[in-house]
Design an enzyme around this catalytic site. Structure first.
Site, PDB file in Angstrom:
ATOM      1  N   LYS A 161      15.535  37.442  16.696  1.00  0.00           N
ATOM      2  CA  LYS A 161      17.110  37.607  17.108  1.00  0.00           C
ATOM      3  C   LYS A 161      17.548  38.929  16.863  1.00  0.00           C
ATOM      4  CE  LYS A 161      17.797  33.426  19.016  1.00  0.00           C
ATOM      5  NZ  LYS A 161      18.026  33.237  20.409  1.00  0.00           N
ATOM      6  N   LYS A 261      14.242  27.367  30.574  1.00  0.00           N
ATOM      7  CA  LYS A 261      14.581  26.232  29.770  1.00  0.00           C
ATOM      8  C   LYS A 261      15.078  25.269  30.719  1.00  0.00           C
ATOM      9  CE  LYS A 261      16.128  29.329  25.964  1.00  0.00           C
ATOM     10  NZ  LYS A 261      17.478  29.951  25.295  1.00  0.00           N
TER      11      LYS A 261
END
Length: 376
Positions: A161, A261
């Site tokens: 991240k 997703k």
């Protein structure tokens, strides 16, 4: 198949350690589970909305409210999974809540017929290669230690991240320490603007697999312009909420890779449509992670075993995040997870653990706007 009722259950899963991304810091994962009880079987689905509307406009309590007030009352009692989306189409948005409901209906239908979700979707692999997502950490040393630990466990790919102030230096440190053979990618969760293009180009030196969602979700043109300035392939996540969104992104040149997703696109049926579209255009896809419980992870494995999913998934073992999960541990070895082959999604919650972790539960009759709600 006749639906007799639907349970909405909010569960709190404590994380082993806080997970930080540009969209927030999580110490406990509030999970919304949907159980559909039919005349033939029962099925489970997981709503992947986060506690606050930062990743997307949806959030856990809002998803529960829209399910309670609008989606469940609109669902016909006699419906299969392919009928869920049309029945709910008049309600704008809320793909995560809709996905949870559709998945539970599909799970119940497949359990009744004895079919697995993987077989139904078209899975071609028995195991899925897994990467791991590492949150923003307090120091580069801490990051390097974390990466070393996950590589020792056999994970096939590392995702970092990033956000402004935590990007080039940590990426450089990981690349230099672990070498060029490490499959490495980064995820910005929309933390940058087009004005950061020159800075983001600094990541090109590190041979990344991709940079995920660098700009705001709605900025497809900005991503297309950025893609022309970067050597690193751009992957879209939050920007793609349907197969139509994926088609628009590909036509503009805004993405070379798509993160699929199921909760974000409205369910596994739409996720398969995104997969099929990308496969037809030669665009690789991979299955992302939303800090799901084992219910969501098991279902994601069935999707990630489709032929177009050529990059390692984020669907790592739940014990990477949680001390306690609501299902028995999934089979994890050598950086791979085994795709469940049992009926439906292939797993069921452990009742005693589920009850212990439950914050609230409510029972809804289909077509009934009244709920029997229990705070636990």
């Amino acid at each position: 198949m006749t639906i007799e009722g639907i349970e909405i259950r909010k569960v709190a899963l404590p994380l082993k350690e806080p997970f930080r991304a540009s969209v927030g810091v999580f110490s406990v994962r509030d999970v919304l589970l949907v159980r559909v009880v039919t005349s033939d079987a029962e099925g489970w689905g997981e709503c992947v909305a986060l506690p606050e509307p930062r990743y997307s406009a949806e959030y856990v309590d809002g998803a529960a409210d829209v399910l309670r007030r609008f989606l469940v009352p609109a669902l016909p009692r006699n419906v299969d999974a392919h009928g869920v989306a049309p029945a709910l189409a008049s309600f704008r948005g809320h793909p995560m809540a809709k996905a949870a409901l559709e998945t539970a209906v599909l799970d119940a239908r497949l359990r009744a017929s004895g079919d697995s979700l993987g077989r139904y979707l078209g899975a071609v692999r028995e195991r899925v290669a897994c990467g791991v997502s590492i949150g923003i950490m307090g120091s580069v040393r801490e990051l390097l230690d974390a990466v070393a630990g996950y590589l020792a466990e056999g994970y096939a790919r590392i995702k970092l991240k990033i956000e402004p102030g935590w990007d080039v230096e940590p990426v450089r440190a990981v690349r230099e320490h672990f070498g060029d053979d490490l499959m490495l990618q980064v995820d910005a969760n929309g933390a940058y603007t087009p004005a950061d293009a020159r800075h983001l180009a600094g990541l090109d030196a590190f041979g990344l697999v991709l940079i995920e969602q660098p700009l705001a979700p709605g900025d497809l043109l900005g991503h297309a312009r950025l893609a022309r300035r970067l050597a690193t392939p751009i992957c879209l996540d939050e920007s793609v909420e349907s197969a139509a969104d994926a088609a628009a992104a590909l036509s503009l040149g805004a993405a070379a890779i798509i993160n699929v997703k199921p909760g974000r696109v409205g369910g596994y049926l739409e996720a398969r449509r995104v997969h099929d579209l990308c496969q037809a255009h030669g665009v690789p896809v991979w299955c992302g992670d939303m800090l799901e419980s084992g219910i969501g992870r098991a279902a994601n494995l069935s999707l990630g075993a489709l032929p177009g999913f050529t990059l390692p998934a984020d669907t790592c073992a739940a014990e990477r995040y949680f001390a306690t999960d609501v299902i028995e541990p999934l089979d994890h070895a050598d950086g791979h997870l085994t795709v469940p082959t049992g009926p439906g999604i292939g797993v069921v919650p452990i009742k005693e653990i589920l009850d212990e972790l439950t914050l609230s539960s409510e029972w809804l009759g289909v077509g009934d706007r009244k709920a029997d709600r229990r705070e636990l």
